[in-house]
Design an enzyme around this catalytic site. Structure first.
Site, short mmCIF file in Angstrom:
data_model
loop_
_atom_site.label_atom_id
_atom_site.label_comp_id
_atom_site.label_asym_id
_atom_site.label_seq_id
_atom_site.Cartn_x
_atom_site.Cartn_y
_atom_site.Cartn_z
CE LYS A 187 38.73 36.60 40.33
NZ LYS A 187 37.42 36.45 41.49
CB SER A 201 38.45 41.15 38.19
OG SER A 201 38.76 39.79 38.61
N GLY A 256 32.62 42.77 41.14
CA GLY A 256 31.70 42.34 39.93
C GLY A 256 31.45 41.20 39.61
CG ASP A 297 39.35 37.37 44.25
OD1 ASP A 297 39.21 36.72 45.42
OD2 ASP A 297 38.53 37.62 43.56
CD GLU A 332 37.83 39.91 46.43
OE1 GLU A 332 36.42 39.98 46.12
OE2 GLU A 332 38.64 40.39 45.48
CG ASP A 373 33.65 38.45 47.34
OD1 ASP A 373 32.47 38.78 47.32
OD2 ASP A 373 34.10 38.27 46.38
#
Length: 370
Positions: A163, A135, A290, A188, A213, A238
Site C-alpha cells: 500500500k 497485501s 480481498g 496499491d 493498482e 479496482d
C-alpha cells in the site's frame, strides 16, 4: 431452492494487527454474514462492507438496511432454481453492490450444496490450487515493513502488494527492491494520486513492478488511459470497475491492462464471472482482490479464483494472516509454495462453526417465509 428462512448477522472481529491504507486504518472488521436456509441445507454469504464509506459508498448500516428492507423481501417468497436469477431480480436496484453480493453468494453456496457440487465446480472453475499473494498495509517504519515482507516470503506467498500514498511511495518501493531484489511486487494506491503526480509514476516505472493498482480517481477511466499511455508499468483497475460494462469501457479505452475482481465490489459472483469471461476474451489477466474477509468470504474468493483467467496471485491469504480465530473449520491455510487448495466438498467447502458465528455476532435478524 425452497427457502424457509434467511438470517442476517452483524459481525465484529478484531484484526491481529491494524491495517492501514491511503484512506483509513482498520483495527476491527465490522461486516455482515447472510444465511439462506432450506429444509436440508444452509447457504452462507458474506457482505464485505466496512463501518465507514471510504472504500465505496456502502457501510454496515446501509447494507443492513438494503438487505432488510429491499433485497431479502425480493427473494424470500420466490422459487429460485439458480443463483443467476437472484442477480436478475436485483437488477432494478442501483448499486449497493456489496449488499447484493452477500445475499447472492449465499444462494450460490446453497445451489452448489443442493446440486452436490463444489462452488468452484458450479462456477465453472478448472483449478485444483490457486496462487496467492499478500497485501501489506502502510507501516510506521521501514524495518517493520522489511520484517513483514521477510515473514510472508518465508510463508510462501508469491506476490507482495504494498500500500502506498503520497509521501510514502517512491522511497519505500525502491528500498524494498534494493533489499529483496526481483521479488514479485506491486503497488496499491487506492486512488490517492492525480495526473499531476506523473513524476512519481515515471520513477516507479524503473522498478519493474507487476502493476500499479488504482492510482487515480476511484470512479475514473479517462485519466487512467492518459496515464497508461505514458508509463510502461501495467495499470490495474479496482475501484473503477463495478460491472462488466465498466470493464468493457476501460479495456476499450486502454485504461487498464489488468483488472482486480472483488465479488462485493461488482455485485456478486454472477457479475464477477461475466467480467472474468470478458477479460479472457480480450487477453486481459485478472486476479481476485480481498476485503479482509472472514473464512466465509475467503471461501467464495477461492472458488472464483479457480476460473482459468485468474492468472495472477490474488489477495486471498490464510485465515491466520488476519484472525486469531476464524469462523470456519478448517481455517483457510496457505501451503509452503504459496497456494491454497480449492475445496472439493459441496458448496464453499468450509464449515461455518455455529459457536464462533454466535460469539462474534453483535446483531441478528431472522426472516421467515410466510
Amino acid at each position: 431452492m425452497k427457502v424457509e428462512k434467511i438470517v442476517l448477522r452483524r459481525m465484529k472481529m478484531k484484526l491481529k494487527s491494524p491495517f492501514q491504507t491511503s484512506f483509513s486504518t482498520q483495527y476491527d472488521r465490522d461486516f455482515i454474514i447472510i444465511e439462506v436456509h432450506t429444509a436440508y441445507h444452509v447457504g452462507f454469504g458474506e457482505c464485505v462492507v466496512s463501518w465507514a464509506p471510504y472504500y465505496n459508498e456502502e457501510t454496515v448500516i446501509t447494507a443492513w438496511h438494503m438487505l432488510e428492507d429491499f433485497l431479502i423481501p425480493l427473494v424470500l417468497n420466490k422459487e429460485i432454481t439458480h443463483p443467476g436469477q437472484v442477480d436478475e431480480i436485483f437488477s432494478p436496484i442501483r448499486r449497493n453492490n456489496m449488499a447484493k453480493a452477500g445475499l447472492e453468494g449465499a444462494f450460490w453456496d446453497l445451489y452448489a450444496k443442493q446440486s452436490g457440487q463444489s462452488l468452484a465446480q458450479a462456477l465453472g472453475g478448472t483449478k485444483d490450487k490457486i496462487e496467492v499473494g499478500v497485501s501489506i498495509g502502510i507501516q510506521e517504519d521501514m524495518e517493520s515493513l522489511f520484517q513483514l515482507v521477510e515473514q510472508y516470503l518465508g510463508q510462501g506467498y508469491r506476490r507482495m502488494k504494498i500500500k502506498i500514498k503520497p509521501g510514502h511511495d517512491v522511497e519505500v518501493l525502491f528500498a524494498l527492491r534494493k533489499r529483496f531484489g526481483n521479488v514479485p511486487m506491486m503497488a496499491d494506491a487506492n486512488s490517492a494520486y492525480s495526473l499531476e503526480d506523473m513524476d512519481v509514476f515515471t520513477k516507479l516505472d524503473e522498478l519493474g513492478l507487476m502493476m500499479i493498482e488504482q492510482p487515480l480517481g476511484y470512479d475514473d477511466i479517462i485519466d487512467h488511459a492518459k496515464l497508461q499511455a505514458k508509463i510502461k508499468t501495467p495499470i490495474c483497475l479496482d475501484e473503477s470497475i463495478h460491472s462488466c460494462e465498466d470493464a468493457r469501457k476501460a479495456i476499450e479505452m486502454g485504461s487498464t491492462r489488468v483488472i482486480n475482481i472483488k465479488i462485493g465490489r461488482v455485485g456478486g459472483l454472477s457479475e464477477a464471472k461475466r467480467i472474468h469471461d470478458l477479460c479472457q476474451q480480450h487477453n486481459v489477466p485478472v486476479w481476485c482482490g480481498g476485503m479482509l474477509e472472514s473464512g466465509i468470504g475467503r471461501a467464495h474468493n477461492i472458488a472464483l479464483t479457480s476460473l482459468p483467467n485468474f492468472l495472477l496471485p490474488g489477495d486471498t491469504s490464510g485465515s491466520s494472516r488476519y484472525w486469531e480465530e476464524d469462523v470456519v473449520d478448517p481455517e483457510v491455510t496457505v501451503s509452503a509454495n504459496g497456494t491454497i487448495e480449492v475445496p472439493k466438498g459441496p458448496g464453499i467447502g468450509y464449515t461455518p462453526v455455529a459457536e464462533r458465528l454466535k460469539k462474534y455476532t453483535t446483531a441478528e435478524k431472522v426472516f421467515t417465509v410466510k
